[in-house]
Write an enzyme that holds these catalytic residues in place. Structure first.
Site, short mmCIF file in Angstrom:
data_model
loop_
_atom_site.label_atom_id
_atom_site.label_comp_id
_atom_site.label_asym_id
_atom_site.label_seq_id
_atom_site.Cartn_x
_atom_site.Cartn_y
_atom_site.Cartn_z
N SER A 187 52.21 33.85 45.30
CA SER A 187 51.68 35.05 46.13
C SER A 187 52.45 35.34 47.37
O SER A 187 52.53 36.63 47.65
CB SER A 187 50.06 34.73 46.71
OG SER A 187 50.02 33.40 47.04
N HIS A 215 48.61 37.58 40.39
CA HIS A 215 49.45 38.80 40.68
C HIS A 215 50.29 39.00 39.61
O HIS A 215 51.24 39.59 39.75
CB HIS A 215 50.69 38.10 41.86
CG HIS A 215 49.99 37.70 43.04
ND1 HIS A 215 49.55 38.87 43.95
CD2 HIS A 215 49.58 36.95 43.76
CE1 HIS A 215 49.10 38.39 45.14
NE2 HIS A 215 48.90 37.11 44.96
N LYS A 246 43.29 42.63 42.25
CA LYS A 246 44.60 42.83 42.63
C LYS A 246 45.05 44.20 41.51
O LYS A 246 44.91 45.40 41.96
CB LYS A 246 45.64 41.94 42.51
CG LYS A 246 45.10 40.89 43.68
CD LYS A 246 45.81 39.65 43.89
CE LYS A 246 45.22 39.10 45.06
NZ LYS A 246 45.32 37.44 44.97
C1 LIG Z 1 44.56 36.67 45.81
C2 LIG Z 1 44.64 35.34 44.92
C3 LIG Z 1 43.54 34.71 44.78
C4 LIG Z 1 42.10 34.93 45.14
O1 LIG Z 1 41.70 36.23 44.22
P1 LIG Z 1 40.51 36.94 45.13
O2 LIG Z 1 39.68 37.77 43.92
O3 LIG Z 1 41.18 37.79 45.98
O4 LIG Z 1 39.44 36.05 45.56
C5 LIG Z 1 43.57 33.37 43.61
N1 LIG Z 1 44.73 33.09 43.45
C6 LIG Z 1 45.98 33.63 43.83
C7 LIG Z 1 47.46 33.20 43.51
C8 LIG Z 1 45.94 35.04 44.69
O5 LIG Z 1 46.91 35.52 45.27
#
Ligand SMILES: *Cc1c(COP(=O)(O)O)cnc(C)c1O
Length: 400
Positions: A187, A215, A246
């Site tokens: 991330s 991602h 995302k």
């Molecule tokens: C953003 C993210 C999460 C968390 O997801 P949310 O739905 O925003 O709680 C989990 N793992 C990774 C690698 C992330 O980048």
């Protein structure tokens, strides 16, 4: 007598965060209707190019999603009223989970309230005391929290270092259950896990493999299934996690795997058992987003060309950026205070790109982390790249 409150220590701690340029605070942001790639920071000001959101496919304002949610909201109201195991399991869940399983070509799927909840809940369910989890050093915090809650032993292997991982697997080969867990695309750096090698190690040492596609879901694979599909390792992944927060432009998460895994999680995953089911209207919005993610190949293509254009512009300007093709493009600044000032200078130039500081990234690697969207136009990105170059020159961070 309240001179010394019981929370004085907090004031001290906040002051020391401030001192180290590590204090965080909440700033308001506003959408720009019709332009998911832009945002406002204050009402009345001009809009900024949003290079800090994860709305990779530009779906967050899609009319079909909003309409699906509106209809469901009128029909079903807001809250689900109870957890899924009590009376909150509206029919939209089964439909959505079947659609996810079909899309992912797996036996079954389970929806969670967020990626954080999915990671924390799943890891805690599948390992416990006496087990060991091998976790890439740069895995997301929600993975780390899941491991800590599980009370399994946490073994952090150096980022992408398969030799280190293998040595650790060997050392712990006699443990009861072993889990290897990794982000598919990391991330904060945008680089990729070595999924082929992880697959081999998993077999050699009899470990489970869990991959977090937060991602990469929606972006890689013919229909946005994720990086595991794109690289042909999907059948070797025991626990596949993705989020709707995302690329889907929504909120929530999914877990895919065998029927056994999903049945087990329904019985064990505490965020599913002890938290209220998602609002039915959100499920309707996600279902619509899933259809768009599968159909709208042009969004992935547009994101791909935005990424190539932006990465090559930054490179031509003399920035050292990690190689790769992900929509996450960091420029490492180093110290926290400079990163904050750099971000402020970008904002003055019409670009929202926040400084990412420890503990989100390792000490001494504060950075600006750009993330791109299919909603960004070539013109916006060309302008942005030129301004980023100007700011880079001003701060002397080109070529570093
Ligand atoms: C953003 C993210 C999460 C968390 O997801 P949310 O739905 O925003 O709680 C989990 N793992 C990774 C690698 C992330 O980048």
């Amino acid at each position: 007598m309240n001179a010394m409150s019981a929370l004085t220590w907090m004031e001290e701690e906040l002051a020391s965060l401030e001192e180290a340029s590590l204090k965080r605070s909440l700033r308001e942001s506003y959408t720009v209707p019709g332009s998911p790639g832009r945002m406002f920071r204050g009402t009345g000001s001009r809009s900024l190019l949003n290079l800090s959101a994860n709305d990779y496919l530009g779906l967050s304002q899609h009319p079909a999603i909003i309409e699906a949610m509106r209809e469901a909201l009128l029909e079903e109201g807001l809250g689900a009223g109870a957890s899924r195991l009590v009376t909150g399991n509206r029919k939209a869940y089964a439909k959505l989970e079947e659609a996810i399983a079909e899309w992912q070509n797996c036996e079954a799927a389970l929806v969670f309230g967020s990626g954080y909840m999915a990671n924390a809940g799943v890891i805690r369910s599948v390992v416990g005391r006496g087990d060991v989890v091998f976790s890439d050093q740069l895995n997301h915090a929600s993975i780390v929290d899941g491991i800590l809650m599980s009370r399994a032993e946490l073994v952090r292997y150096r980022h992408l270092d398969m030799e280190h991982l293998e040595a650790m697997l060997h050392k712990h080969r006699d443990k009861r259950r072993k889990l290897i867990v990794t982000d598919a695309v990391f991330s904060m750096d945008g680089d990729q896990a070595r999924l082929h090698e992880l697959k081999l190690l998993k077999h050699e040492y009899g470990a489970m493999l869990m991959v977090d596609e937060a991602h990469s879901g929606g972006i890689y694979g013919r229909h946005g299934e994720g990086l595991c599909h794109e690289l042909g390792v999907k059948d070797e992944v025991d626990i596949h996690i993705g989020t709707f927060s995302k690329a889907f432009g929504a909120y929530g998460a999914y877990v895919c795997g065998s029927r056994t895994l999903i049945d087990y999680l329904v019985n064990k995953a505490r965020p599913l058992i002890y938290s209220t089911a998602m609002p039915p209207a959100l499920l309707a919005g996600i279902a619509q987003a899933l259809a768009l993610v599968q159909q709208d190949h042009w969004r992935r293509e547009r994101l791909g060309s935005a990424v190539r254009f932006f990465r090559s512009s930054l490179k031509k300007s003399g920035f050292l950026i990690p190689t790769g093709d992900s929509a996450i493009v960091p420029i490492i600044i180093g110290d926290n205070e400079t990163a904050l000032r750099f971000s402020a200078a970008l904002e003055e130039n019409g670009i929202a790109a926040v400084a990412i500081r420890p503990p989100s990234v390792p000490e001494g690697t504060a950075r600006i982390r750009f993330s791109l969207s299919a909603a960004h136009t070539d013109k916006e990105l060309r302008d942005a790249a030129a301004r980023i170059r100007q700011v880079g020159l001003q701060f002397g961070v080109l070529g570093r």
